[in-house]
Design a protein around this motif. Structure first.
Motif, PDB file in Angstrom:
ATOM      1  N   ILE A 103       1.919  11.451  -9.994  1.00 36.75           N
ATOM      2  CA  ILE A 103       1.325  12.792  -9.920  1.00 36.75           C
ATOM      3  C   ILE A 103       2.408  13.843 -10.171  1.00 36.75           C
ATOM      4  N   THR A 104       3.584  13.644  -9.571  1.00 37.59           N
ATOM      5  CA  THR A 104       4.702  14.572  -9.761  1.00 37.59           C
ATOM      6  C   THR A 104       5.129  14.589 -11.233  1.00 37.59           C
ATOM      7  N   GLU A 105       5.264  13.394 -11.820  1.00 33.69           N
ATOM      8  CA  GLU A 105       5.664  13.297 -13.226  1.00 33.69           C
ATOM      9  C   GLU A 105       4.609  13.966 -14.126  1.00 33.69           C
ATOM     10  N   PHE A 106       3.337  13.727 -13.793  1.00 30.67           N
ATOM     11  CA  PHE A 106       2.252  14.342 -14.557  1.00 30.67           C
ATOM     12  C   PHE A 106       2.339  15.867 -14.444  1.00 30.67           C
ATOM     13  N   GLY A 107       2.620  16.348 -13.243  1.00 31.69           N
ATOM     14  CA  GLY A 107       2.765  17.792 -13.019  1.00 31.69           C
ATOM     15  C   GLY A 107       3.905  18.361 -13.851  1.00 31.69           C
ATOM     16  N   LYS A 108       5.035  17.622 -13.870  1.00 34.79           N
ATOM     17  CA  LYS A 108       6.178  18.081 -14.664  1.00 34.79           C
ATOM     18  C   LYS A 108       5.823  18.098 -16.158  1.00 34.79           C
ATOM     19  N   ALA A 109       5.170  17.027 -16.609  1.00 35.02           N
ATOM     20  CA  ALA A 109       4.769  16.951 -18.018  1.00 35.02           C
ATOM     21  C   ALA A 109       3.787  18.072 -18.342  1.00 35.02           C
ATOM     22  N   SER A 110       2.862  18.315 -17.428  1.00 34.40           N
ATOM     23  CA  SER A 110       1.873  19.370 -17.622  1.00 34.40           C
ATOM     24  C   SER A 110       2.562  20.733 -17.684  1.00 34.40           C
ATOM     25  N   ASP A 111       3.529  20.953 -16.786  1.00 38.01           N
ATOM     26  CA  ASP A 111       4.279  22.221 -16.804  1.00 38.01           C
ATOM     27  C   ASP A 111       5.056  22.371 -18.112  1.00 38.01           C
ATOM     28  N   ALA A 112       5.683  21.279 -18.556  1.00 34.44           N
ATOM     29  CA  ALA A 112       6.450  21.316 -19.807  1.00 34.44           C
ATOM     30  C   ALA A 112       5.521  21.628 -20.978  1.00 34.44           C
ATOM     31  N   LEU A 113       4.342  21.010 -20.962  1.00 31.11           N
ATOM     32  CA  LEU A 113       3.370  21.246 -22.025  1.00 31.11           C
ATOM     33  C   LEU A 113       2.902  22.710 -22.005  1.00 31.11           C
ATOM     34  N   GLU A 114       2.665  23.206 -20.801  1.00 26.88           N
ATOM     35  CA  GLU A 114       2.239  24.595 -20.650  1.00 26.88           C
ATOM     36  C   GLU A 114       3.335  25.546 -21.154  1.00 26.88           C
ATOM     37  N   GLU A 115       4.597  25.231 -20.842  1.00 23.86           N
ATOM     38  CA  GLU A 115       5.736  26.037 -21.296  1.00 23.86           C
ATOM     39  C   GLU A 115       5.827  26.024 -22.828  1.00 23.86           C
ATOM     40  N   HIS A 173       0.841  -1.191   0.000  1.00 21.82           N
ATOM     41  CA  HIS A 173       0.000   0.000   0.000  1.00 21.82           C
ATOM     42  C   HIS A 173       0.883   1.252   0.000  1.00 21.82           C
ATOM     43  N   SER A 174       1.921   1.234   0.813  1.00 24.63           N
ATOM     44  CA  SER A 174       2.844   2.354   0.908  1.00 24.63           C
ATOM     45  C   SER A 174       3.557   2.563  -0.437  1.00 24.63           C
ATOM     46  N   LYS A 175       3.984   1.446  -1.035  1.00 25.27           N
ATOM     47  CA  LYS A 175       4.667   1.505  -2.349  1.00 25.27           C
ATOM     48  C   LYS A 175       3.701   2.073  -3.397  1.00 25.27           C
ATOM     49  N   ALA A 176       2.453   1.602  -3.368  1.00 18.97           N
ATOM     50  CA  ALA A 176       1.448   2.094  -4.311  1.00 18.97           C
ATOM     51  C   ALA A 176       1.239   3.590  -4.104  1.00 18.97           C
ATOM     52  N   GLY A 177       1.210   4.028  -2.854  1.00 18.92           N
ATOM     53  CA  GLY A 177       1.058   5.452  -2.539  1.00 18.92           C
ATOM     54  C   GLY A 177       2.228   6.258  -3.083  1.00 18.92           C
ATOM     55  N   GLU A 178       3.456   5.715  -2.888  1.00 22.14           N
ATOM     56  CA  GLU A 178       4.650   6.393  -3.406  1.00 22.14           C
ATOM     57  C   GLU A 178       4.608   6.468  -4.932  1.00 22.14           C
ATOM     58  N   ASP A 179       4.229   5.329  -5.555  1.00 19.78           N
ATOM     59  CA  ASP A 179       4.136   5.291  -7.025  1.00 19.78           C
ATOM     60  C   ASP A 179       3.093   6.292  -7.520  1.00 19.78           C
ATOM     61  N   HIS A 180       1.981   6.348  -6.791  1.00 18.15           N
ATOM     62  CA  HIS A 180       0.917   7.275  -7.152  1.00 18.15           C
ATOM     63  C   HIS A 180       1.433   8.721  -7.050  1.00 18.15           C
ATOM     64  N   GLN A 181       2.105   9.017  -5.935  1.00 19.13           N
ATOM     65  CA  GLN A 181       2.656  10.362  -5.725  1.00 19.13           C
ATOM     66  C   GLN A 181       3.689  10.684  -6.803  1.00 19.13           C
ATOM     67  N   LYS A 182       4.522   9.684  -7.135  1.00 16.28           N
ATOM     68  CA  LYS A 182       5.546   9.865  -8.159  1.00 16.28           C
ATOM     69  C   LYS A 182       4.885  10.145  -9.519  1.00 16.28           C
TER      70      LYS A 182
END
Length: 121
Positions: A27-39, A16-25
């Motif tokens: 989300i972070t990657e999605f945020g970075k991709a979203s920021d890159a796309l926005e840029e 569960h903890s690993k899944a949470g970390e993967d999920h958070q990771k």
């Protein structure tokens, strides 16, 4: 049995903890991709704006050139009309000069004839 149960709980908690970390990771990657796309979108928008500005500049320059061309054409037409008028005036003056010369020659002939008549009397 309790130990197996505790082990299963620990394993489930770790998963569960690993899944949470993967999920958070992710989300972070999605945020970075979203920021890159926005840029990228901002850069594309800036390039579009620059192209619009360049196009606008060219359009203005073409408008200015067309105005200059129209003005020069109008001035040329005006100059041609003046030349035509001057030619007409010159021709008229030439005709007038010719008619004055003819009149003068006629008067001189008439005077000579009159003198000859007077001398003949």
């Amino acid at each position: 049995a309790t130990r197996d149960l505790m082990l299963q709980v620990d394993t489930a908690a770790a998963k569960h903890s690993k899944a949470g970390e993967d999920h958070q990771k992710s989300i972070t990657e999605f945020g970075k991709a979203s920021d890159a796309l926005e840029e990228m979108a901002k850069k594309v928008t800036l390039k579009e704006q620059k192209l619009r500005d360049i196009f606008g500049d060219y359009k203005r320059e073409l408008g200015d050139l067309k105005s200059q061309w129209d003005k020069m054409s109008q001035e040329r037409d005006q100059a041609e009309a003046e030349m035509k008028d001057l030619k007409t005036q010159a021709m008229s003056a030439g005709k007038f000069k010719t008619s004055v010369q003819e009149e003068q020659a006629k008067v001189e002939r008439d005077m000579q004839l009159a003198q000859q008549e007077l001398q003949g009397m």
